[in-house]
Design a protein around this motif. Structure first.
Motif, PDB file in Angstrom:
ATOM      1  N   THR A  43       0.842  -1.184   0.000  1.00 36.05           N
ATOM      2  CA  THR A  43       0.000   0.000   0.000  1.00 36.05           C
ATOM      3  C   THR A  43       0.883   1.243   0.000  1.00 36.05           C
ATOM      4  O   THR A  43       2.092   1.158   0.312  1.00 36.05           O
ATOM      5  CB  THR A  43      -0.904   0.043   1.244  1.00 36.05           C
ATOM      6  OG1 THR A  43      -0.077   0.196   2.409  1.00 36.05           O
ATOM      7  CG2 THR A  43      -1.759  -1.219   1.350  1.00 36.05           C
ATOM      8  N   ARG A  44       0.298   2.371  -0.322  1.00 41.52           N
ATOM      9  CA  ARG A  44       1.030   3.641  -0.269  1.00 41.52           C
ATOM     10  C   ARG A  44       1.578   3.864   1.136  1.00 41.52           C
ATOM     11  O   ARG A  44       2.697   4.327   1.310  1.00 41.52           O
ATOM     12  CB  ARG A  44       0.132   4.803  -0.670  1.00 41.52           C
ATOM     13  CG  ARG A  44      -0.284   4.800  -2.109  1.00 41.52           C
ATOM     14  CD  ARG A  44      -1.304   5.889  -2.390  1.00 41.52           C
ATOM     15  NE  ARG A  44      -0.703   7.189  -2.484  1.00 41.52           N
ATOM     16  CZ  ARG A  44      -0.208   7.711  -3.595  1.00 41.52           C
ATOM     17  NH1 ARG A  44      -0.264   7.021  -4.720  1.00 41.52           N
ATOM     18  NH2 ARG A  44       0.331   8.897  -3.587  1.00 41.52           N
ATOM     19  N   ARG A  58       4.283  12.703  -4.835  1.00 43.58           N
ATOM     20  CA  ARG A  58       3.131  11.813  -5.047  1.00 43.58           C
ATOM     21  C   ARG A  58       2.829  10.964  -3.820  1.00 43.58           C
ATOM     22  O   ARG A  58       1.680  10.744  -3.475  1.00 43.58           O
ATOM     23  CB  ARG A  58       3.378  10.882  -6.235  1.00 43.58           C
ATOM     24  CG  ARG A  58       3.330  11.572  -7.565  1.00 43.58           C
ATOM     25  CD  ARG A  58       3.492  10.564  -8.672  1.00 43.58           C
ATOM     26  NE  ARG A  58       3.766  11.204  -9.948  1.00 43.58           N
ATOM     27  CZ  ARG A  58       3.807  10.563 -11.090  1.00 43.58           C
ATOM     28  NH1 ARG A  58       3.585   9.270 -11.137  1.00 43.58           N
ATOM     29  NH2 ARG A  58       4.072  11.206 -12.204  1.00 43.58           N
ATOM     30  N   LEU A  59       3.862  10.463  -3.169  1.00 41.63           N
ATOM     31  CA  LEU A  59       3.667   9.552  -2.042  1.00 41.63           C
ATOM     32  C   LEU A  59       3.245  10.279  -0.776  1.00 41.63           C
ATOM     33  O   LEU A  59       2.339   9.849  -0.076  1.00 41.63           O
ATOM     34  CB  LEU A  59       4.946   8.756  -1.784  1.00 41.63           C
ATOM     35  CG  LEU A  59       4.851   7.662  -0.733  1.00 41.63           C
ATOM     36  CD1 LEU A  59       3.922   6.535  -1.212  1.00 41.63           C
ATOM     37  CD2 LEU A  59       6.235   7.112  -0.410  1.00 41.63           C
ATOM     38  N   TYR A  96      12.013   3.090  -6.295  1.00 39.96           N
ATOM     39  CA  TYR A  96      11.012   3.656  -7.208  1.00 39.96           C
ATOM     40  C   TYR A  96      11.721   4.006  -8.502  1.00 39.96           C
ATOM     41  O   TYR A  96      12.871   4.440  -8.493  1.00 39.96           O
ATOM     42  CB  TYR A  96      10.345   4.903  -6.604  1.00 39.96           C
ATOM     43  CG  TYR A  96      11.346   5.927  -6.129  1.00 39.96           C
ATOM     44  CD1 TYR A  96      11.835   6.911  -6.977  1.00 39.96           C
ATOM     45  CD2 TYR A  96      11.834   5.895  -4.821  1.00 39.96           C
ATOM     46  CE1 TYR A  96      12.778   7.834  -6.548  1.00 39.96           C
ATOM     47  CE2 TYR A  96      12.766   6.809  -4.381  1.00 39.96           C
ATOM     48  CZ  TYR A  96      13.232   7.778  -5.248  1.00 39.96           C
ATOM     49  OH  TYR A  96      14.166   8.691  -4.813  1.00 39.96           O
ATOM     50  N   LEU A 123       3.676  -1.396  -6.406  1.00 33.27           N
ATOM     51  CA  LEU A 123       2.793  -0.245  -6.281  1.00 33.27           C
ATOM     52  C   LEU A 123       3.015   0.679  -7.471  1.00 33.27           C
ATOM     53  O   LEU A 123       4.165   0.928  -7.845  1.00 33.27           O
ATOM     54  CB  LEU A 123       3.066   0.531  -4.988  1.00 33.27           C
ATOM     55  CG  LEU A 123       2.227   1.778  -4.735  1.00 33.27           C
ATOM     56  CD1 LEU A 123       0.763   1.418  -4.498  1.00 33.27           C
ATOM     57  CD2 LEU A 123       2.776   2.573  -3.554  1.00 33.27           C
ATOM     58  N   LEU A 145       2.350   4.538  -8.673  1.00 38.19           N
ATOM     59  CA  LEU A 145       2.026   5.850  -8.141  1.00 38.19           C
ATOM     60  C   LEU A 145       1.454   6.730  -9.233  1.00 38.19           C
ATOM     61  O   LEU A 145       2.167   7.135 -10.142  1.00 38.19           O
ATOM     62  CB  LEU A 145       3.271   6.509  -7.533  1.00 38.19           C
ATOM     63  CG  LEU A 145       3.801   5.837  -6.277  1.00 38.19           C
ATOM     64  CD1 LEU A 145       5.149   6.411  -5.894  1.00 38.19           C
ATOM     65  CD2 LEU A 145       2.813   5.997  -5.139  1.00 38.19           C
TER      66      LEU A 145
END
Length: 146
Positions: A42-43, A81-82, A128, A142, A144
């Motif tokens: 999850t974020r 973003r996160l 990322y 994930l 984003l």
């Protein structure tokens, strides 16, 4: 003539700025090593790993978060973003934690290719990258979105 010239220059500047922004915005994904036992995150879980609140991935594997270099557009975009935070805020957070001795920031790698290599070689690594850089050696956990 000068007013028309200034308006044209202003318009071209706007086009250049918005054009560059559209090109710079990448589809970011969070990746892990397939051997980590993690299928998705999850974020909130990703945020806690990258902010040193969780020291393990959901599978129990010790987490090794990887940051792209300080001038990376992806790094700036990732934290915005996160977490909705600018890099100066993230840097201030790490300065406080380092000063207190409570945690260290994520390990830095030079670019997305180096991040993919590091994740592929380390069971606990998490990073990322731009979605276009994903290869078969890593697993996306994930995506984003903007």
């Amino acid at each position: 003539m000068n007013a028309i010239h200034r308006r044209c220059c202003a318009l071209l500047t706007l086009v250049a700025v918005f054009g560059c922004t559209a090109v710079a915005a990448a589809d970011l994904v969070v990746i892990v090593n397939p051997g980590s036992g993690v299928r998705s995150m999850t974020r909130d879980e990703v945020a806690k790993v990258f902010m040193a609140r969780y020291r393990q991935l959901p599978s129990g594997t010790t987490a090794l978060p990887m940051d792209l270099g300080p001038d990376s557009l992806e790094r700036k975009d990732f934290y915005m973003r996160l977490l909705g935070k600018q890099l100066p805020d993230i840097n201030a957070y790490w300065a406080r934690l380092l000063f207190s001795g409570r945690a260290s920031p994520p390990h830095q790698v030079a670019n997305s290719a180096a991040a993919v290599d590091a994740v592929a070689e380390n069971k606990g690594a998490i990073a990322y990258i731009d979605k276009r850089q994903v290869d078969t050696r890593v697993r996306v956990v994930l995506e984003l979105d903007d």
